[in-house]
Design an enzyme around this catalytic site. Structure first.
Site, PDB file in Angstrom:
ATOM      1  N   LYS A 141       1.891 -30.785  38.551  1.00 19.00           N
ATOM      2  CA  LYS A 141       0.451 -30.821  38.244  1.00 19.00           C
ATOM      3  C   LYS A 141      -0.457 -31.023  39.469  1.00 19.00           C
ATOM      4  O   LYS A 141      -1.600 -30.591  39.461  1.00 19.00           O
ATOM      5  CB  LYS A 141       0.156 -31.930  37.228  1.00 19.00           C
ATOM      6  CG  LYS A 141       0.608 -31.623  35.826  1.00 19.00           C
ATOM      7  CD  LYS A 141       0.194 -32.727  34.875  1.00 19.00           C
ATOM      8  CE  LYS A 141       0.489 -32.367  33.450  1.00 19.00           C
ATOM      9  NZ  LYS A 141      -0.026 -33.345  32.493  1.00 19.00           N
ATOM     10  N   ASP A 181      -6.027 -32.237  29.555  1.00 19.09           N
ATOM     11  CA  ASP A 181      -5.425 -33.456  28.975  1.00 19.09           C
ATOM     12  C   ASP A 181      -6.489 -34.467  28.531  1.00 19.09           C
ATOM     13  O   ASP A 181      -6.432 -34.994  27.420  1.00 19.09           O
ATOM     14  CB  ASP A 181      -4.499 -34.132  29.994  1.00 19.09           C
ATOM     15  CG  ASP A 181      -3.208 -33.366  30.215  1.00 19.09           C
ATOM     16  OD1 ASP A 181      -2.744 -32.688  29.272  1.00 19.09           O
ATOM     17  OD2 ASP A 181      -2.661 -33.441  31.339  1.00 19.09           O
TER      18      ASP A 181
END
Ligand code: ATR
Length: 274
Positions: A62, A98
């Site tokens: 990420k 997220d």
């Protein structure tokens, strides 16, 4: 479409996204690609080369994926991680869905009340996404409680741009629990198979506090069970997972995601024993 991670074979994303394509009769498919960290650069080049519409990105890629992209959305920059890549005519843009996914899952419980004091337990990757997003869009004051103070202070610093934020030890958070309207566990404490663990004691919890856990295996952690017994309103991690996927789907297709079918697909997999 697909998700890159290492390892990635237990990802629930392929089932969730395939269910969305099926529900809307889209001619798309979604795969889990296990990409070794040494091959990340080549994998990202492959998105352009193969003409994929985009990718989801999971642990451990990420952060390292960011310099390989052409553009990063502001919220993803502030979080410092990307979980969604959108490919348009050879250009790759990174997003982080997220935190927004979390906020969407929280919205039915908080309505438009933005006068909350929130306690975030943990200061890792998941905590950063959630804390920075709710500091930016949803909460008046943030307190970060973490085992390692330096990491907690880093996150306080990042939230401070949007909301007043401060650090507490886990013990201080336990003893001042009644001063929070929202309590969020972002650590992996209580995740299967360690289902009897709790990140902090809930002895001082007040009725009607919102208590939330990002974990979704089990769907209801011991932390949430105890909170519910004390009269709290609880929120597990399943909806955050579904909404982060739904937001990625919307970036890729421009269409509204079929949330119900996506959620059912994840639940089927979880109940199938994953
Ligand atoms: P993720 O990406 O899932 O957030 P992470 O970046 O490894 O994972 O972060 C894990 C978080 O859980 C950290 O805040 C970690 O605390 P430290 O910063 O002190 O490492 C916290 N955590 C994990 N296990 C813990 C434990 N047994 N006790 C207290 N905190 C724990």
């Amino acid at each position: 479409m697909g998700v890159i991670g290492y390892p990635v074979k237990h990802s629930l994303s392929p089932d969730m996204h395939e269910a969305a394509y099926k529900a809307l009769n889209l001619n798309m498919s979604y795969h889990a690609f296990e990409v070794h960290p040494d091959q990340l650069d080549a994998a990202i080049q492959g998105v352009r080369g193969l003409g994929l519409l985009g990718l989801n990105v999971t642990i451990p890629h990420k952060i390292k994926v960011m310099p390989l992209l052409d553009e990063i959305d502001d919220l993803a920059k502030e979080i410092g991680a990307v979980n969604t890549i959108v490919h348009t005519n050879g250009r790759l843009k990174g997003y982080n869905t997220d935190g927004e996914g979390y906020l969407k899952s929280l919205r039915p419980l908080i309505g438009n009340d933005d006068k909350m004091r929130a306690l975030i337990i943990g200061a890792g990757g998941a905590a950063r996404a959630v804390a920075i997003t709710i500091a930016k869009y949803g909460v008046e004051e943030m307190v970060i409680a973490n085992r390692t103070k330096e990491k907690g202070l880093d996150l306080v610093e990042s939230c401070h741009k949007f909301s007043p934020a401060s650090f507490m030890t886990l013990n201080e958070a336990e003893s001042q629990l009644s001063s929070f309207q929202l309590v969020i566990n972002t650590t992996s404490i209580g995740m299967s198979p360690n289902i009897n663990e709790m990140p902090i004691s809930l002895e001082k919890l007040e009725e009607d506090t919102i208590v939330s856990d990002l974990i979704y295996t089990p769907l209801k952690t011991k932390f949430l069970e105890r909170a519910e017994e004390k009269g709290a309103r609880i929120l597990g991690g399943l909806d955050m997972f579904v909404y982060q996927g739904a937001l990625a789907f919307e970036h890729w297709t421009g269409q509204e995601a079929p949330i119900t079918e996506m959620r059912e697909a994840v639940l089927r997999q979880l109940k199938g024993g994953r």
